[in-house]
Design a protein around this motif. Structure first.
Motif, PDB file in Angstrom:
ATOM      1  N   ALA A   1      -5.346  -5.799  -2.156  1.00 31.49           N
ATOM      2  CA  ALA A   1      -3.953  -6.101  -1.836  1.00 31.49           C
ATOM      3  C   ALA A   1      -3.638  -7.561  -2.166  1.00 31.49           C
ATOM      4  CB  ALA A   1      -3.678  -5.816  -0.358  1.00 31.49           C
ATOM      5  N   ASN A   2      -4.621  -8.415  -1.952  1.00 31.19           N
ATOM      6  CA  ASN A   2      -4.448  -9.837  -2.231  1.00 31.19           C
ATOM      7  C   ASN A   2      -4.305 -10.069  -3.737  1.00 31.19           C
ATOM      8  OD1 ASN A   2      -4.095 -12.270  -0.967  1.00 31.19           O
ATOM      9  ND2 ASN A   2      -6.260 -12.840  -1.060  1.00 31.19           N
ATOM     10  N   LEU A   3      -5.145  -9.371  -4.519  1.00 29.04           N
ATOM     11  CA  LEU A   3      -5.043  -9.478  -5.985  1.00 29.04           C
ATOM     12  C   LEU A   3      -3.664  -9.015  -6.466  1.00 29.04           C
ATOM     13  CD1 LEU A   3      -8.521  -8.056  -7.111  1.00 29.04           C
ATOM     14  CD2 LEU A   3      -7.667 -10.389  -7.482  1.00 29.04           C
ATOM     15  N   LEU A   4      -3.120  -8.014  -5.778  1.00 27.30           N
ATOM     16  CA  LEU A   4      -1.821  -7.469  -6.181  1.00 27.30           C
ATOM     17  C   LEU A   4      -0.650  -8.252  -5.581  1.00 27.30           C
ATOM     18  CD1 LEU A   4      -2.768  -3.695  -5.826  1.00 27.30           C
ATOM     19  CD2 LEU A   4      -2.249  -4.885  -7.968  1.00 27.30           C
ATOM     20  N   GLY A   5      -0.978  -9.247  -4.768  1.00 23.67           N
ATOM     21  CA  GLY A   5       0.071 -10.101  -4.188  1.00 23.67           C
ATOM     22  C   GLY A   5       0.957  -9.404  -3.162  1.00 23.67           C
ATOM     23  N   ARG A   6       0.385  -8.450  -2.446  1.00 22.52           N
ATOM     24  CA  ARG A   6       1.184  -7.691  -1.473  1.00 22.52           C
ATOM     25  C   ARG A   6       1.410  -8.469  -0.175  1.00 22.52           C
ATOM     26  NH1 ARG A   6       2.459  -4.847  -5.679  1.00 22.52           N
ATOM     27  NH2 ARG A   6       1.271  -2.936  -6.030  1.00 22.52           N
ATOM     28  N   SER A   7       2.370  -7.949   0.589  1.00 26.76           N
ATOM     29  CA  SER A   7       2.696  -8.518   1.897  1.00 26.76           C
ATOM     30  C   SER A   7       1.738  -7.914   2.931  1.00 26.76           C
ATOM     31  CB  SER A   7       4.148  -8.154   2.205  1.00 26.76           C
ATOM     32  OG  SER A   7       4.410  -8.310   3.568  1.00 26.76           O
ATOM     33  N   ILE A   8       0.538  -8.456   2.988  1.00 30.51           N
ATOM     34  CA  ILE A   8      -0.564  -7.786   3.686  1.00 30.51           C
ATOM     35  C   ILE A   8      -0.322  -7.604   5.188  1.00 30.51           C
ATOM     36  CG2 ILE A   8      -3.005  -8.047   4.326  1.00 30.51           C
ATOM     37  CD1 ILE A   8      -3.452  -9.151   1.482  1.00 30.51           C
ATOM     38  N   ASP A   9       0.196  -8.613   5.833  1.00 29.05           N
ATOM     39  CA  ASP A   9       0.370  -8.501   7.285  1.00 29.05           C
ATOM     40  C   ASP A   9       1.565  -7.650   7.689  1.00 29.05           C
ATOM     41  OD1 ASP A   9      -1.870  -9.937   8.020  1.00 29.05           O
ATOM     42  OD2 ASP A   9      -0.819 -11.866   7.975  1.00 29.05           O
ATOM     43  N   LYS A  10       2.522  -7.517   6.774  1.00 32.34           N
ATOM     44  CA  LYS A  10       3.722  -6.719   7.071  1.00 32.34           C
ATOM     45  C   LYS A  10       4.040  -5.838   5.884  1.00 32.34           C
ATOM     46  CE  LYS A  10       6.326 -10.037   9.939  1.00 32.34           C
ATOM     47  NZ  LYS A  10       6.267  -9.474  11.257  1.00 32.34           N
ATOM     48  N   PRO A  11       3.288  -4.755   5.704  1.00 27.84           N
ATOM     49  CA  PRO A  11       3.569  -3.879   4.562  1.00 27.84           C
ATOM     50  C   PRO A  11       4.989  -3.309   4.659  1.00 27.84           C
ATOM     51  CG  PRO A  11       1.503  -3.264   5.650  1.00 27.84           C
ATOM     52  CD  PRO A  11       2.164  -4.278   6.519  1.00 27.84           C
ATOM     53  N   ARG A  12       5.560  -3.036   3.490  1.00 30.05           N
ATOM     54  CA  ARG A  12       6.934  -2.522   3.470  1.00 30.05           C
ATOM     55  C   ARG A  12       7.030  -1.218   4.265  1.00 30.05           C
ATOM     56  NH1 ARG A  12       6.504  -0.877  -2.926  1.00 30.05           N
ATOM     57  NH2 ARG A  12       5.344   1.049  -2.572  1.00 30.05           N
ATOM     58  N   ASN A  13       8.136  -0.985   4.883  1.00 30.14           N
ATOM     59  CA  ASN A  13       8.475   0.279   5.571  1.00 30.14           C
ATOM     60  C   ASN A  13       7.696   0.548   6.863  1.00 30.14           C
ATOM     61  OD1 ASN A  13       9.839   0.562   3.152  1.00 30.14           O
ATOM     62  ND2 ASN A  13       8.489   2.142   2.345  1.00 30.14           N
ATOM     63  N   LEU A  14       6.778  -0.321   7.234  1.00 29.57           N
ATOM     64  CA  LEU A  14       5.921  -0.008   8.391  1.00 29.57           C
ATOM     65  C   LEU A  14       6.197  -0.935   9.571  1.00 29.57           C
ATOM     66  CD1 LEU A  14       2.523   0.512   6.526  1.00 29.57           C
ATOM     67  CD2 LEU A  14       4.202   2.242   7.199  1.00 29.57           C
ATOM     68  N   ALA A  15       5.953  -0.399  10.771  1.00 35.08           N
ATOM     69  CA  ALA A  15       6.067  -1.206  11.993  1.00 35.08           C
ATOM     70  C   ALA A  15       4.770  -1.088  12.776  1.00 35.08           C
ATOM     71  CB  ALA A  15       7.226  -0.703  12.834  1.00 35.08           C
ATOM     72  N   LYS A  16       4.479  -2.096  13.568  1.00 26.21           N
ATOM     73  CA  LYS A  16       3.217  -2.105  14.308  1.00 26.21           C
ATOM     74  C   LYS A  16       3.189  -1.003  15.350  1.00 26.21           C
ATOM     75  CE  LYS A  16      -0.861  -3.775  15.368  1.00 26.21           C
ATOM     76  NZ  LYS A  16      -1.954  -3.348  14.458  1.00 26.21           N
ATOM     77  N   SER A  17       4.315  -0.775  15.982  1.00 26.10           N
ATOM     78  CA  SER A  17       4.309   0.213  17.043  1.00 26.10           C
ATOM     79  C   SER A  17       5.463   1.178  16.790  1.00 26.10           C
ATOM     80  CB  SER A  17       4.403  -0.551  18.374  1.00 26.10           C
ATOM     81  OG  SER A  17       4.860   0.260  19.388  1.00 26.10           O
ATOM     82  N   VAL A  18       5.149   2.480  16.734  1.00 26.09           N
ATOM     83  CA  VAL A  18       6.124   3.470  16.290  1.00 26.09           C
ATOM     84  C   VAL A  18       6.641   4.234  17.505  1.00 26.09           C
ATOM     85  CG1 VAL A  18       6.580   5.373  14.702  1.00 26.09           C
ATOM     86  CG2 VAL A  18       4.894   3.645  14.097  1.00 26.09           C
ATOM     87  N   THR A  19       7.818   3.814  17.978  1.00 27.54           N
ATOM     88  CA  THR A  19       8.318   4.340  19.248  1.00 27.54           C
ATOM     89  C   THR A  19       9.376   5.418  19.094  1.00 27.54           C
ATOM     90  OG1 THR A  19       9.823   2.469  19.338  1.00 27.54           O
ATOM     91  CG2 THR A  19       7.759   2.220  20.510  1.00 27.54           C
ATOM     92  N   VAL A  20       9.432   6.030  17.909  1.00 26.57           N
ATOM     93  CA  VAL A  20      10.286   7.212  17.718  1.00 26.57           C
ATOM     94  C   VAL A  20       9.423   8.376  17.240  1.00 26.57           C
ATOM     95  CG1 VAL A  20      12.425   5.981  17.202  1.00 26.57           C
ATOM     96  CG2 VAL A  20      10.845   6.481  15.351  1.00 26.57           C
ATOM     97  N   GLU A  21       9.887   9.614  17.569  1.00 28.58           N
ATOM     98  CA  GLU A  21       9.167  10.795  17.073  1.00 28.58           C
ATOM     99  C   GLU A  21       9.656  11.092  15.688  1.00 28.58           C
ATOM    100  OE1 GLU A  21       8.353  14.108  19.854  1.00 28.58           O
ATOM    101  OE2 GLU A  21       9.070  12.747  21.409  1.00 28.58           O
TER     102      GLU A  21
END
Ligand code: F6R
Length: 352
Positions: free
Chosen positions: A332-352
């Motif tokens: 991911a680092n080689l690809l320059g991604r946003s490692i700590d905050k990947p797109r579209n994702l949240a740390k805690s998913v509070t909806v079904e």
């Protein structure tokens, strides 16, 4: 802060030896070779166990059910969002274990309520003190990993697996080999962090359009987790399989451009079968990266062999997982991604 690391995820990967010590602290009586979990006071060895969880925690659940079945307790793992669609019967002395790092995942809480409505005794395995799951379960065991900032779970998965081992040993009469493996785990993991070089494996995977992760038995959840971590932070399509399943269809996708990461630990019939599966992908010219404890020789026929220390077979998969974390992170680092905050994702998913 990040404590000198480029990302929270890398910091949290490196915090794992400490997290393991925290999880074990005060829970293993070294003198008598016994695990003692105050959390389980009033809870006897269940007749059957169900695990409910999502994502990475689901992979911990697969690993956990494998260990319970090995000790003769029927155990099954359910994806929480599917549990209520076809709820399994809850028998007498059935324990339902909700595995959730955050303790707030809506799918998991909802499945838990379904199990409770059917009369199950419940145990929460969580990282967050006082989280919702702890209020809804009869018993709580904390994994004590400390706060995890990176959206992709790393140290908390390792701590979940350590906690599962403690649970199994507390209920199953304390296997000296496992306890030794757990005692040595923080040091073994540190040596993986210090010595293992994933640079070329990461470069190869980062350059691919897709890659597969395979493992058998306890290494099956590790392969699934390796693929989830990889796709989550690299955005490259990765899929994890039980090693024997690839040939039942997905082998059609395997070419010289499809690297396969194979996790091989232990020296038994299972490992030998996985080697057979590796040879099948190699004959389609797929590059193979093996993560192995070296109990069975594989270096001579794979493209790259990454070695982890030898330890108890219940514990080795935890070390292999760390190698997969490092591969995902480096790619991911080689690809320059946003490692700590990947797109579209949240740390805690509070909806079904
Ligand atoms: C993957 C990841 C997610 C979570 C899942 C469950 O890196 O973090 O797959 O594991 O959303 O979260 P918890 O364990 O908080 O219930």
């Amino acid at each position: 802060g990040k404590g000198g690391y480029d990302h929270y995820m890398l910091k949290e990967i490196h915090e794992q030896p400490h997290a393991i010590r925290q999880c074990l602290s005060g829970r293993v009586d070294e003198l008598h070779g016994r695990v003692e979990l105050e959390e389980l006071d009033g809870l006897s060895t269940p007749k059957r166990v169900q695990f409910i969880a999502c994502g990475t925690s689901y992979h911990a659940g697969l690993y956990a059910a494998h260990l319970f079945r090995e000790m003769g307790v029927p155990a099954q793992t359910f994806i929480a969002s599917e549990y209520a669609t076809s709820p399994p019967p809850v028998g007498e002395d059935e324990l339902v274990v909700a595995i959730t790092q955050s303790g707030e995942t809506a799918d998991t809480l909802s499945a838990l309520r379904e199990a409770k409505a059917r009369g199950a005794e419940t145990l929460a395995l969580t990282n967050v003190v006082g989280s919702s799951v702890t209020r809804e379960c009869d018993h709580t065991m904390y994994i004590r990993a400390g706060p995890e900032i990176g959206v992709a779970a790393s140290k908390t998965f390792t701590s979940q697996l350590v906690a599962v081992n403690l649970l199994v040993e507390a209920m199953n009469g304390n296997d000296a080999g496992v306890l030794t493996g757990l005692r040595d785990l923080a040091g073994d993991l540190q040596s993986v962090l210090d010595r293992v070089n994933v640079r070329s494996a990461a470069a190869q995977l980062a350059a691919a359009d897709r890659c597969f992760f395979v493992g058998r038995g306890l290494n099956h959840p590790v392969a699934l987790e390796g693929a989830l971590k990889f796709k989550e932070i690299t955005y490259v399509h990765a899929e994890g399989f039980p090693a024997g399943e690839l040939k039942h269809g997905s082998l059609a996708l395997v070419t010289e451009d499809t690297p396969v990461v194979a996790v091989l630990t232990g020296d038994d019939e299972e490992t030998r079968k996985t080697i057979g599966n590796i040879k099948e992908v190699e004959s389609r010219d797929a590059p193979v990266i093996a993560v192995t404890d070296g109990r069975v020789e594989v270096a001579s026929f794979v493209d790259e062999c990454i070695q982890i220390p030898e330890t108890h077979p219940h514990v080795a998969p935890l070390l292999a997982n760390v190698v997969l974390q490092l591969i995902a992170y480096r790619s991911a680092n080689l690809l320059g991604r946003s490692i700590d905050k990947p797109r579209n994702l949240a740390k805690s998913v509070t909806v079904e």
